[in-house]
Design an enzyme around this catalytic site. Structure first.
Site, PDB file in Angstrom:
ATOM      1  N   ASP A  34       0.737  -1.037   0.128  1.00  0.00           N
ATOM      2  CA  ASP A  34      -0.062   0.060   0.003  1.00  0.00           C
ATOM      3  C   ASP A  34       0.940   1.288   0.003  1.00  0.00           C
ATOM      4  O   ASP A  34       1.803   1.087  -0.491  1.00  0.00           O
ATOM      5  CB  ASP A  34      -1.221  -0.052   1.428  1.00  0.00           C
ATOM      6  CG  ASP A  34      -2.201   0.476   1.097  1.00  0.00           C
ATOM      7  OD1 ASP A  34      -2.255   1.821   0.851  1.00  0.00           O
ATOM      8  OD2 ASP A  34      -3.459  -0.235   0.853  1.00  0.00           O
ATOM      9  N   HIS A 111      -3.619   6.066   3.340  1.00  0.00           N
ATOM     10  CA  HIS A 111      -4.408   4.994   2.770  1.00  0.00           C
ATOM     11  C   HIS A 111      -3.799   3.660   3.339  1.00  0.00           C
ATOM     12  O   HIS A 111      -4.464   2.866   4.160  1.00  0.00           O
ATOM     13  CB  HIS A 111      -4.229   4.889   1.311  1.00  0.00           C
ATOM     14  CG  HIS A 111      -5.336   3.720   0.678  1.00  0.00           C
ATOM     15  ND1 HIS A 111      -4.851   2.788   0.322  1.00  0.00           N
ATOM     16  CD2 HIS A 111      -6.459   3.958   0.134  1.00  0.00           C
ATOM     17  CE1 HIS A 111      -5.559   2.083  -0.067  1.00  0.00           C
ATOM     18  NE2 HIS A 111      -6.721   2.634  -0.317  1.00  0.00           N
ATOM     19  N   SER A 441     -10.809  -0.892  -1.121  1.00  0.00           N
ATOM     20  CA  SER A 441      -9.954  -0.823  -0.136  1.00  0.00           C
ATOM     21  C   SER A 441      -9.880  -1.130   1.152  1.00  0.00           C
ATOM     22  O   SER A 441      -8.963  -1.477   2.011  1.00  0.00           O
ATOM     23  CB  SER A 441      -9.327   0.576  -0.310  1.00  0.00           C
ATOM     24  OG  SER A 441      -8.327   0.634  -1.573  1.00  0.00           O
TER      25      SER A 441
END
Lengths: 662, 85
Positions: A34, A111, A441
């Site tokens: 990520d 994220h 996600s």
């Protein structure tokens, strides 16, 4: 995550939860590819964790610059970064003119911190997002360890090069991870499963054949059909659902009628203010009230609440409309739009309340029929519990699989809407180090955390067995027996192309009864059926392979689902089940045939004992339809009275060759 | 022809037990289509040497084409961009 784990039955206070029996995933290593990690977040504290598993061979790379340095601990046991493939394409240095970035595993975007804390973060109490969704944040496997592989860079919202992804997968396999979580996708049309431009399918093949479960997001291109990504059969592909939590905000009109919308607004109540809808003169009076084209003067809206209608791209529309109204001195915004589940704060806690077109139209009629229309806007509340039904999220990508429609995708669904988890302090939407995000996600690390719990409980289970356990035990109804819906236009009952097996049921998956297992041979069977040539398959699997002269059928891949995209008369498919429960067991079949389809099983009863652990059965599927149909859905359940092993069944009749998606 | 772009040269399952041998093999393979091992080293971005075999390098189209024709090469494919979900 302040609610999602309770929604999934993994409450930390429940002694029967597999959270307890799996020791919270202790000993399992989850690799997350990520945007990196913010290691100082409290969710990554390592209190109560034992030594790092001795098989771990990874490293902790601190980074080139002092402000980006990362230190690992017993929670984050590895941290690496891979940027060379990205830089070689985009040129050096990294262009971060719009956003900060670190040449280290440190996460500027947020994220990666969100996803890794969702998979394996520690318990942190008293967390909320501006007072909403309060509770304890945590990961699915709070005692699992995290290996961070930063492959996505904070450029244009987060971009990742396939060369870097492949390198991270190569290293993760070497380092000794047990589970890989990738909240990364590409775009339609897809590349084939053996095309490295995909970057994920090929690398994950090698991971899966070494016993590493690879969990990937289905993508956010729903609710249109055939938009699901990461479709290789060895990948566990995750769709997104809402949970049993909403954030209603009341709109009270001057006529005393009250409507409920949704918002992330926690400011003060806006008392009765003049309510306006920007109406144009001329042939199209509605043109001025379109959110994305809103243009209002201070003289029209200063001190007032504005109603607008979003016809397209609602999220962008809402941000833009809120900015316009605010700049003109407006005090609030009511946005009428198609239901989309996702909520985002309108910046600096500006009140923008989202309603559907029905409520929006009621409010508009009130404005048009009243000399001095008024509205009062309340702040949002957090509503949790049984009365709020979970749905497949509007944005969640849908099947059928555009590469191989006989391979059901997505596989499973998990919470992915308005998920509160840790983020980078540089995240502009952050509140005290936490933020609410939505997307597949977010659902992907939920499943990665659950897989870690299952790995801790059943260390010898293959990735296919774990997938089977998840798919065959998933929820297709809520606790009260009410079926799960899928958001779209219009909303409808969910089917396997929306949610795969259903919403993930971790406690059920821990004791599935039977599993549809697969290994490298089964994946070769798939590759032969897909017409990939012998030499490519041989290289992929590392030994000489000659596909059988009679091409194997995709329908016979030993999946925990049955999908027949083109049934003409009658077809017989084969499955093999492995007993994963008590050695003596008798399973009987329950068939819920799709409309107009008959399914005949042979044998109809499966008898397991100490010597018979695997049994094959056939299903003969016949259609009565005389025309090309769409898909009809049903299920096949094997039950021993304790376990229900349910395979979703999807069948489309094609008496003529299909010329489009009919 | 002149412009180099990142390509992935995929060789499938790793045939070398020692990662260092895999790296040498990748450099030698790349060197066969460029002038020297030194240039090959400069062009090399990654060696994939553990879970599978292959490498990423900056290649012109003709270099990529020549590599694709070598025995043992499954595919030579351009790098591409993925996005967060």
């Amino acid at each position: 995550t302040t609610r999602s784990w309770d929604f999934l039955g993994l409450s930390s206070s429940s002694p029967s939860s597999i959270l307890v029996s799996s020791k919270m995933g202790d000993g399992v290593i989850i690799g997350v590819l990520d945007t990196g990690v913010w290691p100082e977040s409290e969710v990554f504290k390592d209190e109560g964790l034992g030594p790092i598993p001795s098989r771990w061979k990874g490293v902790c790379e601190s980074g080139k610059h002092s402000n980006g340095k990362v230190r690992c601990n017993r929670k984050i046991i590895g941290a690496r970064w891979f940027v060379d493939g990205f830089l070689a394409e985009y040129g050096q240095p990294l262009n971060t003119s719009d956003n900060q970035e670190y040449l280290s595993p440190r996460d500027a975007n947020g994220h990666g911190t969100h996803t890794s804390s969702t998979a394996a973060g520690a318990f942190v109490g008293n967390v909320s997002y501006k007072g909403l969704a309060s509770g304890t944040v945590r990961g699915g496997a709070p005692h699992a360890r995290l290996a961070i592989y930063k492959v996505c860079w904070n450029v244009l919202g987060g971009q990742c090069a396939s060369a870097d992804i492949l390198k991270a997968l190569d290293e993760a396999i070497h380092d000794g991870v047990d589970v890989l979580s990738l909240s990364i996708g590409s775009s339609i049309p897809l590349f084939s499963d053996v095309d490295e431009r995909d970057g994920i399918a090929t690398g994950s093949f090698h991971a899966v054949t070494r016993g590493i479960t690879v969990v990937c997001g289905a993508a956010n291109d729903g609710p249109s059909a055939q938009t699901v990504q990461n479709t290789a059969p060895w990948i566990l592909t995750v769709a997104a659902s809402t949970i049993d939590r909403t954030f209603p905000a009341a709109i009270k009109l001057g006529n005393n009628k009250t409507f409920l919308g949704q918002a992330l607004y926690t400011g003060k109540e806006i008392g009765f203010r003049r309510l306006v809808y920007p109406e144009a003169s001329g042939l199209d009076p509605n043109s001025a009230g379109v959110c994305q084209a809103l243009s209002v003067s201070p003289s029209l809206v200063a001190g007032k609440v504005v109603l607008c209608f979003a016809s397209t791209t609602p999220r962008v529309s809402i941000f833009r409309a809120a900015a316009v109204v605010r700049a003109a001195g407006g005090v609030g915004l009511i946005v009428a739009k198609n239901p989309t589940d996702v909520l985002t704060s309108c910046g600096d806690n500006f009140p923008c309340i989202e309603v559907d077109f029905e409520i929006g139209t009621h409010i508009l009629f009130y404005i048009r029929s009243t000399r001095s229309p008024e509205a009062k806007l309340s702040h949002s509340k957090t509503l949790v519990g049984k009365r709020t039904l979970a749905k497949v999220a509007y944005f969640s990508s849908r099947g059928p699989n555009s590469i191989a429609p006989a391979i059901l995708k997505p596989d499973i669904t998990a919470p992915g809407v308005n998920i509160l988890a840790a983020t980078s302090p540089l995240d502009q939407l952050a509140d005290g180090g936490y933020v609410m995000h939505s997307g597949t996600s977010m659902s992907t690390p939920h499943v990665a955390g659950i897989v870690a719990l299952l790995k801790a409980l059943h260390p010898t289970w293959s990735p296919a067995a774990i997938k089977s356990a998840l798919v065959t035990t998933a929820w297709r109804k809520d606790q009260s027996g009410f079926p799960i819906f899928a958001d779209g236009s219009p909303q409808k009952l969910a089917n396997p192309f929306d949610y795969g097996g259903g919403i993930v049921n971790p406690n059920g998956a821990a004791d599935p009864g039977l599993v549809y297992d697969m290994g490298t041979v089964d994946y070769m069977h798939y590759l032969c059926a897909m017409d990939y040539n012998n030499s490519a398959i041989s290289r992929l699997v590392g030994r000489s392979i000659v596909c059988p002269s009679e091409k194997p059928s995709l329908l016979d891949i030993n999946l925990p689902s049955i999908t027949i995209p083109s049934l003409r008369h009658s077809t017989t498919i084969t499955r093999t089940v492995t007993n994963a429960g008590a050695s003596k067991a008798i399973y009987k079949a329950m068939i819920d045939s799709p409309f107009g389809i008959t399914m005949v099983l042979n044998p109809g009863v499966l008898v397991f004992n100490s010597t018979t652990k695997k049994i094959s059965y056939t299903v003969t599927v016949t259609t009565i339809h005389q025309v090309n149909t769409g898909y009809f859905f049903g299920s096949l359940t094997w039950t021993d009275g304790i376990h229900n092993v349910t395979s979703p069944v999807s069948v489309r009749t094609e008496v003529l060759q299909s010329y489009e998606d009919d | 022809e002149g412009k180099s772009k990142v390509h992935i040269v995929y060789l499938g399952e790793n045939q070398h037990n020692d990662p260092a041998l895999a790296v040498d093999y990748h450099h030698e393979m790349l060197a066969t289509v460029v002038e020297s091992k030194e240039i090959a080293s400069d062009m090399m971005i990654y060696s994939y040497k553990h879970g599978f075999s292959g490498f990423a390098a900056k290649l012109t189209e003709s270099q990529a084409q020549r590599l694709a024709e070598l025995p043992g090469v499954i595919r030579v494919i351009p790098n591409r961009i993925h996005r967060l979900q």
